[in-house]
Design a protein around this motif. Structure first.
Motif, PDB file in Angstrom:
ATOM      1  N   SER A 156       0.811  -1.210   0.000  1.00 30.44           N
ATOM      2  CA  SER A 156       0.000   0.000   0.000  1.00 30.44           C
ATOM      3  C   SER A 156       0.849   1.267   0.000  1.00 30.44           C
ATOM      4  N   THR A 157       0.177   2.375  -0.204  1.00 31.78           N
ATOM      5  CA  THR A 157       0.812   3.679  -0.152  1.00 31.78           C
ATOM      6  C   THR A 157       0.773   4.198   1.284  1.00 31.78           C
ATOM      7  N   VAL A 158       1.501   5.276   1.527  1.00 28.28           N
ATOM      8  CA  VAL A 158       1.466   5.913   2.841  1.00 28.28           C
ATOM      9  C   VAL A 158       0.043   6.381   3.128  1.00 28.28           C
ATOM     10  N   ARG A 159      -0.605   6.950   2.122  1.00 29.02           N
ATOM     11  CA  ARG A 159      -1.978   7.450   2.283  1.00 29.02           C
ATOM     12  C   ARG A 159      -2.935   6.317   2.654  1.00 29.02           C
ATOM     13  N   ALA A 160      -2.836   5.190   1.971  1.00 29.66           N
ATOM     14  CA  ALA A 160      -3.722   4.054   2.250  1.00 29.66           C
ATOM     15  C   ALA A 160      -3.434   3.464   3.628  1.00 29.66           C
ATOM     16  N   THR A 161      -2.180   3.420   4.008  1.00 24.40           N
ATOM     17  CA  THR A 161      -1.811   2.914   5.330  1.00 24.40           C
ATOM     18  C   THR A 161      -2.364   3.826   6.411  1.00 24.40           C
ATOM     19  N   ALA A 162      -2.237   5.123   6.218  1.00 30.84           N
ATOM     20  CA  ALA A 162      -2.762   6.087   7.186  1.00 30.84           C
ATOM     21  C   ALA A 162      -4.276   5.930   7.326  1.00 30.84           C
ATOM     22  N   ALA A 163      -4.969   5.768   6.223  1.00 28.70           N
ATOM     23  CA  ALA A 163      -6.424   5.603   6.266  1.00 28.70           C
ATOM     24  C   ALA A 163      -6.815   4.321   6.998  1.00 28.70           C
ATOM     25  N   ALA A 164      -6.068   3.254   6.771  1.00 28.71           N
ATOM     26  CA  ALA A 164      -6.374   1.974   7.396  1.00 28.71           C
ATOM     27  C   ALA A 164      -6.230   2.035   8.918  1.00 28.71           C
ATOM     28  N   PHE A 165      -5.281   2.841   9.400  1.00 29.18           N
ATOM     29  CA  PHE A 165      -5.026   2.926  10.834  1.00 29.18           C
ATOM     30  C   PHE A 165      -5.673   4.155  11.481  1.00 29.18           C
ATOM     31  N   GLY A 166      -6.253   5.026  10.669  1.00 28.15           N
ATOM     32  CA  GLY A 166      -6.905   6.204  11.220  1.00 28.15           C
ATOM     33  C   GLY A 166      -5.947   7.235  11.791  1.00 28.15           C
ATOM     34  N   VAL A 167      -4.779   7.373  11.154  1.00 22.96           N
ATOM     35  CA  VAL A 167      -3.793   8.367  11.576  1.00 22.96           C
ATOM     36  C   VAL A 167      -3.417   9.217  10.366  1.00 22.96           C
ATOM     37  N   SER A 168      -2.603  10.245  10.599  1.00 21.59           N
ATOM     38  CA  SER A 168      -2.216  11.129   9.500  1.00 21.59           C
ATOM     39  C   SER A 168      -1.109  10.505   8.654  1.00 21.59           C
ATOM     40  N   LYS A 169      -1.006  11.006   7.421  1.00 23.77           N
ATOM     41  CA  LYS A 169       0.055  10.540   6.519  1.00 23.77           C
ATOM     42  C   LYS A 169       1.421  10.868   7.098  1.00 23.77           C
ATOM     43  N   SER A 170       1.533  12.024   7.730  1.00 20.89           N
ATOM     44  CA  SER A 170       2.833  12.429   8.280  1.00 20.89           C
ATOM     45  C   SER A 170       3.260  11.503   9.417  1.00 20.89           C
ATOM     46  N   THR A 171       2.310  11.014  10.201  1.00 21.10           N
ATOM     47  CA  THR A 171       2.630  10.067  11.273  1.00 21.10           C
ATOM     48  C   THR A 171       3.177   8.777  10.686  1.00 21.10           C
ATOM     49  N   VAL A 172       2.503   8.268   9.671  1.00 21.98           N
ATOM     50  CA  VAL A 172       2.946   7.024   9.026  1.00 21.98           C
ATOM     51  C   VAL A 172       4.329   7.222   8.415  1.00 21.98           C
ATOM     52  N   HIS A 173       4.496   8.301   7.668  1.00 19.44           N
ATOM     53  CA  HIS A 173       5.771   8.537   6.990  1.00 19.44           C
ATOM     54  C   HIS A 173       6.913   8.692   7.998  1.00 19.44           C
ATOM     55  N   LYS A 174       6.678   9.442   9.050  1.00 18.67           N
ATOM     56  CA  LYS A 174       7.724   9.644  10.065  1.00 18.67           C
ATOM     57  C   LYS A 174       8.088   8.319  10.739  1.00 18.67           C
ATOM     58  N   ASP A 175       7.072   7.549  11.116  1.00 18.95           N
ATOM     59  CA  ASP A 175       7.355   6.258  11.753  1.00 18.95           C
ATOM     60  C   ASP A 175       8.133   5.329  10.826  1.00 18.95           C
ATOM     61  N   LEU A 176       7.764   5.321   9.547  1.00 13.72           N
ATOM     62  CA  LEU A 176       8.422   4.412   8.612  1.00 13.72           C
ATOM     63  C   LEU A 176       9.842   4.846   8.263  1.00 13.72           C
ATOM     64  N   THR A 177      10.074   6.139   8.158  1.00 13.72           N
ATOM     65  CA  THR A 177      11.392   6.602   7.712  1.00 13.72           C
ATOM     66  C   THR A 177      12.355   6.924   8.848  1.00 13.72           C
ATOM     67  N   GLU A 178      11.835   7.285  10.013  1.00 16.36           N
ATOM     68  CA  GLU A 178      12.717   7.658  11.122  1.00 16.36           C
ATOM     69  C   GLU A 178      12.805   6.587  12.208  1.00 16.36           C
ATOM     70  N   ASN A 179      11.681   5.994  12.564  1.00 15.32           N
ATOM     71  CA  ASN A 179      11.669   5.035  13.679  1.00 15.32           C
ATOM     72  C   ASN A 179      11.935   3.595  13.250  1.00 15.32           C
TER      73      ASN A 179
END
Length: 88
Positions: free
Chosen positions: A21-44
């Motif tokens: 999936s995309t960052v957008r689709a992942t964010a929608a699936a978990f009910g969080v923002s795209k920036s949260t998903v992107h930050k978690d995936l790229t930094e954490n």
């Protein structure tokens, strides 16, 4: 919903890999923002699981390469729908 940031990053990564999936689709699936998903995936995630991060990175790169195509198709469909409604 999530125990901590580490768990959340792993859940996002596993979901993205399993669904391709995309960052957008992942964010929608978990009910969080795209920036949260992107930050978690790229930094954490790289600090937690290098193997999972490498798989996620491949998907992120693939999505980045395809985004101009997706954007163009979305615009095309938008105007097709407008023209169909107006009878042009």
């Amino acid at each position: 919903m999530f125990g901590n940031d580490r768990e959340r990053a792993v859940q996002f990564g596993e979901y993205m890999v399993s669904q391709k999936s995309t960052v957008r689709a992942t964010a929608a699936a978990f009910g969080v923002s795209k920036s949260t998903v992107h930050k978690d995936l790229t930094e954490n995630l790289p600090k937690i699981s290098a193997v999972l991060y490498s798989e996620v990175r491949k998907i992120l790169e693939e999505n980045k390469e395809q985004r101009h195509i997706r954007g163009g198709l979305a615009t095309k469909h938008k105007y097709e729908n407008i023209n169909n409604r107006t009878g042009i």
